[in-house]
Design an enzyme around this catalytic site. Structure first.
Site, mmCIF file in Angstrom:
data_model
loop_
_atom_site.group_PDB
_atom_site.id
_atom_site.type_symbol
_atom_site.label_atom_id
_atom_site.label_comp_id
_atom_site.label_asym_id
_atom_site.label_seq_id
_atom_site.Cartn_x
_atom_site.Cartn_y
_atom_site.Cartn_z
ATOM 1 N N LYS A 4 -9.377 2.794 -3.302
ATOM 2 C CA LYS A 4 -9.873 2.280 -2.033
ATOM 3 C C LYS A 4 -11.276 2.815 -1.768
ATOM 4 C CE LYS A 4 -8.381 1.499 2.753
ATOM 5 N NZ LYS A 4 -7.349 1.804 3.766
ATOM 6 N N CYS A 19 -5.705 -2.756 2.637
ATOM 7 C CA CYS A 19 -5.599 -2.625 4.089
ATOM 8 C C CYS A 19 -6.910 -2.881 4.821
ATOM 9 C CB CYS A 19 -5.029 -1.242 4.420
ATOM 10 S SG CYS A 19 -4.453 -1.089 6.129
ATOM 11 N N GLU A 41 0.840 -1.195 0.000
ATOM 12 C CA GLU A 41 0.000 0.000 0.000
ATOM 13 C C GLU A 41 0.878 1.249 0.000
ATOM 14 O OE1 GLU A 41 -3.486 2.038 2.812
ATOM 15 O OE2 GLU A 41 -2.190 0.449 3.613
#
Length: 507
Positions: free
Chosen positions: A328, A384, A272
């Site tokens: 995301k 994540c 990430e």
């Protein structure tokens, strides 16, 4: 005449049982892995709330349980604050405030049980576990969600864990909640013979779940279509250094070296926000990465922050034989965006952290295409915190051949969080019967198979390249086919029916 000792407050033993029961649930999860503690924890919670004399007592006993649960289970919040040099006293104070605030939810759960369901027929073995399940669902969305420390994760390393492909982690929580409620009825204070038989039935249900999981491994629901060699890169750059301008060149050079070194892998995953400069500032670097990937028929996917107009996105970009951008969808509050920004920005260093001005993807995202052996495959990307949301990952994975997960667990240091996060990721592999390639900044990077087993992994706090072969799979699990966001309707409807029946009976 001997002085008499002051009598203990009658609630004190219940308070102690509540606190201890709360701390037991994190012990059932990674890295401890003592899974029977999940039953002990819920048995203690149900037993204590049953003995509360008033709604007020039930609320505070439930709050004590939550204080133990979150005080241990998310103690890693302290490490996140220390990562950005928040003073120790303030870090302790804010961590305690956060944990005690979330602990209000088990308190509210206990109050609702006492107020509306305690006198209902079947309350102890039906209403109590139904409320537990409803509140796990509430935790997934309230204030953007904190879907952590679910009871079902305790079963990840047991045969019953494989049933997540059918019922998801929420279904595993259901097994634990109902059997724990039944076992609690065998504790002192139960009156009739029917209630005394309930623990034996609950024990039988646990054995049935274990046997069913052993007979129905998650990988039976999907078919292997191919295999591919993969490598997950771990840079081990500290969070304190990562975003400094002096670190940009060493970071670019590090990943260039990794690309040169691992030239035979079919797919390479970087963590990430691995590259800490936006794409428009390093066009030559990314063009060269794309060219090299195409020349050797390798897909390369990196985390990076992208920009559109005045909005910034935590994203993944594909190069070489991989393509597309994934943004995301579910951001971390206080980590990637700041609630009450005008009031908090600049108050302390913690509220000025990098990447705290991001925007979630404005529309649902799709899997990333990847050309492999002349055929277009699809990769289900997860960034994540998104790994903690079963529905989000399921929507991406069911049309994909392989899942990729990137993270930056450097925020949490040497705490429980990286281990808990890996366990959560393994559960997503089971639910979707897909292998996962997991690349993190400083650990734990891993290759995970469709049964949630870790095939290879890195150690924390070291540079690593986790490589191996993973299976590409197609097919849908029962959870992918029939699961979804409406699973909470069943316990909600059950509680409504129970409440209606209770009122009719009293009337």
């Amino acid at each position: 005449m001997k002085p008499t000792r002051p009598a203990l407050h009658p609630l004190l033993p219940l308070v102690l049982v509540s606190l201890v029961s709360g701390t037991l649930l994190p012990l059932a999860l990674a890295p401890f892995g003592f899974w029977p503690a999940a039953w002990l924890s819920l048995i203690g919670y149900f037993w204590v709330t049953e003995r509360a004399g008033t709604g007020k007592q039930a609320f505070w006993l439930g709050w004590c349980y939550g204080a133990g649960l979150y005080g241990l289970g998310i103690s890693w919040v302290y490490g996140s604050m220390r990562t950005v040099a928040t003073p120790i006293p303030l870090s302790v104070l804010m961590t305690a405030a956060f944990c005690l605030a979330i602990a209000l939810l088990p308190g509210l759960q206990a109050w609702l049980y006492h107020r509306y369901f305690k006198r209902a027929r079947g309350s102890r073995w039906l209403a109590a576990p139904l409320l537990w399940l409803v509140f796990e669902w509430v935790r997934s969305w309230l204030f953007t969600g904190m879907p952590w420390l679910y009871a079902g994760y305790a079963l990840t390393d047991t045969p019953a864990g494989q049933l997540a492909a059918v019922v998801s982690v929420y279904g595993l929580s259901t097994v634990i909640a109902f059997s724990a409620a039944g076992l609690a009825m065998g504790l002192p204070g139960q009156a009739n013979q029917a209630q005394r038989r309930t623990p034996a039935l609950s024990a039988g249900a646990i054995l049935l779940a274990m046997g069913s999981g052993w007979l129905l491994p998650a990988d039976r629901w999907s078919d292997i279509s191919d295999s591919a060699s993969v490598v997950a890169i771990q840079s081990n750059v500290s969070q304190a250094q990562k975003w400094q301008s002096s670190q940009v060149r060493p970071t670019l050079e590090f990943y260039s070296e990794q690309a040169r070194r691992h030239d035979t892998a079919d797919l390479m995953i970087w963590p990430e926000a691995a590259l800490t400069v936006r794409p428009e500032r390093i066009p030559a670097y990314l063009e060269d990465l794309d060219r090299v990937g195409n020349e050797r028929q390798q897909g390369i996917i990196t985390g990076i922050v992208t920009r559109e107009d005045d909005r910034y996105f935590n994203a993944l970009l594909g190069f070489g034989t991989a393509d597309g951008e994934y943004r995301k969808q579910h951001l971390v509050p206080f980590g990637e965006y700041l609630p009450f920004e005008q009031q908090l920005r600049g108050l302390i260093n913690f509220f000025n952290i990098p990447m705290s001005t991001l925007t979630p993807a404005p529309e649902p995202q799709s899997p990333m295409p990847w050309m492999y052996r002349g055929e277009e495959r699809h990769l289900a990307p997860v960034i994540c915190y998104e790994a903690a949301y079963p529905g989000l990952t399921m929507a991406l994975a069911r049309d994909s051949d392989l899942m990729i997960m990137v993270s930056n667990d450097a925020w949490f240091g040497d705490s429980l969080a990286p281990h808990q996060h890996l366990q959560i990721t393994r559960m997503r592999a089971i639910e979707n019967s897909r292998a996962i390639v997991r690349s993190t900044q400083n650990g734990i990077s891993a290759l995970i198979d469709a049964n949630g087993e870790v095939q290879a992994r890195s150690q924390q706090f070291e540079v690593a390249a986790v490589s191996g072969s993973v299976n590409l799979r197609q097919g849908m699990t029962p959870y992918q086919r029939w699961g979804g966001p409406y699973w909470a309707l069943l316990p909600l409807l059950g509680l409504i029916a129970l409440g209606w029946a209770s009122r009719r009976h009293r009337g």
